[in-house]
Design an enzyme around this catalytic site. Structure first.
Site, short mmCIF file in Angstrom:
data_model
loop_
_atom_site.label_atom_id
_atom_site.label_comp_id
_atom_site.label_asym_id
_atom_site.label_seq_id
_atom_site.Cartn_x
_atom_site.Cartn_y
_atom_site.Cartn_z
N ASP A 173 0.90 -1.01 -0.08
CA ASP A 173 -0.03 -0.11 0.08
C ASP A 173 1.13 1.29 0.05
OD1 ASP A 173 -1.36 2.14 1.03
OD2 ASP A 173 -2.95 0.96 1.46
N HIS A 174 0.85 1.71 -1.16
CA HIS A 174 2.30 2.90 -1.17
C HIS A 174 2.08 3.99 -0.21
CE1 HIS A 174 -0.60 5.11 -3.93
NE2 HIS A 174 0.23 6.09 -3.73
N HIS A 236 -5.78 2.81 1.31
CA HIS A 236 -4.96 3.88 1.72
C HIS A 236 -5.72 4.59 3.04
CE1 HIS A 236 -2.93 3.30 -1.96
NE2 HIS A 236 -3.49 3.98 -2.48
C1 BG6 Z 1 -3.85 4.64 -6.29
C2 BG6 Z 1 -5.24 4.64 -6.72
O1 BG6 Z 1 -3.38 3.47 -5.24
O2 BG6 Z 1 -3.48 5.92 -5.52
C3 BG6 Z 1 -5.28 5.83 -7.61
O3 BG6 Z 1 -5.40 3.42 -7.43
C4 BG6 Z 1 -4.97 7.07 -6.91
O4 BG6 Z 1 -6.63 5.76 -8.09
C5 BG6 Z 1 -3.36 6.93 -6.40
O5 BG6 Z 1 -4.87 8.15 -7.78
C6 BG6 Z 1 -3.06 8.07 -5.55
O6 BG6 Z 1 -1.64 8.21 -4.93
P1 BG6 Z 1 -1.09 9.54 -4.70
O7 BG6 Z 1 0.30 9.16 -4.13
O8 BG6 Z 1 -0.95 10.11 -5.97
O9 BG6 Z 1 -1.75 10.04 -3.62
#
Ligand code: BG6
Length: 480
Positions: A173-174, A236
């Site tokens: 989960d980044h 997230h």
């Molecule tokens: C991803 C989603 O996990 O996270 C995307 O699938 C989203 O829809 C993205 O745009 C948002 O990531 P960040 O790091 O740009 O907030």
């Protein structure tokens, strides 16, 4: 890893690999943080040769890392690590060829990064096992979403578990790789200051907002089936909620941290049946303006059915049912094509118990993940000059300035290094993913049972009006 190691990237020509993973690996290579013998093998169906793939990767990485200085020489040495193998990941016969292509001279560790649709996870794991590519030294990285419901997540976890031990599985989960998210852990558990205040006696409510300006950016096929609840809240936002709400783990290691997070997911007040009407708001963007540019409505985007009822916005109210948090609303809000890109957590404290002064606002702690990474505490202070007039002021910590950071690490850099080093603290454990789906499934069920179609909101706004009423009913308001 004890042996030289290969990172196999399934979905090697996809957006995730070219836009995120390769630039992250390039930065790690440039900073000499990758093991010298790490080989990157991209896998996809396109019949490309190794040089053609390297050229494609270079084009994408150049565009991606231009802002942070792309160095042609560094790229050359990085590109030598990259190999490409054309195969169909759903065809078991292709894995024998893959094993031969890898052509190991001695033992090699394997990291299988599945940057593919989750529908392929089970097949890939089984094929890897049959081809002898899933030994005890192998690791598998699964991108979210893990399934699209509890049942599908259980099935995926079950199949993966037949091939890999849980300690070999890295569910990414980044958001957990973002610096400020880890700073939230530091703020809470390396400082005693907030702990005595961090509970229902002192906190009025918590807001978690992840707002994006982008739409669905060519990901119609995936997004129209998923929607914002599955795409963002299930992972997230719930992860952020867990870090705000969890108890201090006994150690900072994978098991202890994840044990505490699971307890929070299990303590979330369910939103089921008719609750969806009072405690959730679904939205879908209509045409509007973002940064002065007209953008079309969601259902006018290519490939989206005119009558698609996929939500691009969700706001909801929940609670954590335990001693620390009883009665404290947690408001979550996320959407595409909103007014600004901004991810932040607001901890709104209660007002002072007895007011001495006319002006006064309760303290508020803001933990901002994006666009900048900062932590600020709003305090009341006396305005200079005559009388005793108070005004809110911010105690502001910009983390990049504090550490004189020249470059901001991307979340994937941190997480890819953790995979290489075998540290799964910032990855989701099987029971965590399942607990999150257990809570999310009834919301989807409620929306269908009570025909909660998404409410339109103009692109460039903060979502449907009802998202404001959700807080107003409780005497609260979103902090914007
Ligand atoms: C991803 C989603 O996990 O996270 C995307 O699938 C989203 O829809 C993205 O745009 C948002 O990531 P960040 O790091 O740009 O907030």
């Amino acid at each position: 890893m004890t042996h030289p190691c290969d990172m196999l990237v399934f979905g090697g020509t996809g957006d995730l690999a070219l836009h995120k993973l390769l630039p992250a690996l390039y930065h790690l290579h440039r900073d000499r943080l990758l093991p010298a013998d790490l080989r990157i093998v991209a896998l996809a169906r396109q019949p490309l040769g190794r040089d053609a793939y390297r050229a494609l990767a270079e084009r994408r990485c150049r565009a991606q890392v231009a802002r942070t200085s792309f160095q042609a020489e560094t790229w050359q040495s990085f590109a030598e690590r990259i190999d490409y193998f054309a195969m169909d990941a759903s065809q078991s016969a292709h894995y024998g060829r893959l094993a031969r292509h890898l052509d190991d001279a001695g033992p090699r560790g394997r990291i299988h990064y599945l940057a593919t649709a989750p529908s392929l996870f089970e097949d890939i794991a089984a094929c890897l096992a049959n081809a002898g590519l899933a030994g005890s030294d192998a690791r598998i990285v699964l991108e979210k979403p893990i399934g699209h419901s509890l049942a599908s997540a259980l099935a995926i976890n079950q199949s993966i578990g037949q091939v890999f031990q849980e300690s070999q599985v890295f569910r990414i989960d980044h958001y957990l790789g973002k610096e400020t998210v880890q700073n939230l852990i530091a703020l809470r558990f390396a400082n005693s200051l907030f702990e005595t205040q961090w509970n229902q006696n002192h906190i009025s409510h918590v807001e978690i907002t992840v707002a994006e300006q982008v739409g669905i950016e060519g990901r119609w096929g995936y997004f129209d089936k998923a929607g914002q609840l599955r795409d963002m809240i299930q992972n997230h936002l719930l992860q952020l909620l867990c870090l705000v709400a969890m108890e201090a783990p006994v150690r900072f290691d994978a098991e202890a941290v994840r044990n505490e997070k699971v307890k929070i997911l299990e303590a979330l007040k369910p939103i089921a049946g008719l609750d969806v009407k009072d405690r959730t708001v679904r939205g879908q963007y209509a045409a509007g303006k973002i940064g002065g540019q007209e953008v079309p409505a969601y259902y006018f985007e290519k490939n989206v059915d005119n009558d698609s009822d996929t939500e691009t916005f969700v706001a909801l109210r929940t609670e954590v049912r335990n001693w620390r948090w009883a009665g404290v609303p947690f408001y979550l809000r996320t959407g595409k094509r909103l007014a600004r890109k901004c991810s932040e957590i607001i901890i709104q404290f209660k007002p002072v118990p007895h007011r001495l002064f006319q002006d006064g606002q309760a303290n508020r702690l803001r933990i901002r993940l994006q666009p900048e990474e900062s932590i600020s505490l709003q305090l009341m202070a006396k305005s200079p000059g005559k009388g005793m007039h108070l005004a809110p002021v911010e105690l502001d910590l910009n983390l990049a300035h504090a550490f004189r950071q020249k470059r901001r690490w991307d979340a994937y850099e941190r997480l890819l290094l953790d995979v290489i080093e075998g540290d799964s603290t910032l990855f989701m454990r099987r029971d965590e993913v399942e607990a999150a789906w257990r809570w999310v499934d009834p919301i989807i069920g409620g929306w269908h049972a009570y025909y909660q179609r998404p409410r339109p909101y103009p692109a460039g706004s903060w979502g449907p009006e009802q998202a404001h009423s959700l807080l107003e009913q409780q005497g609260h308001a979103w902090h914007e």
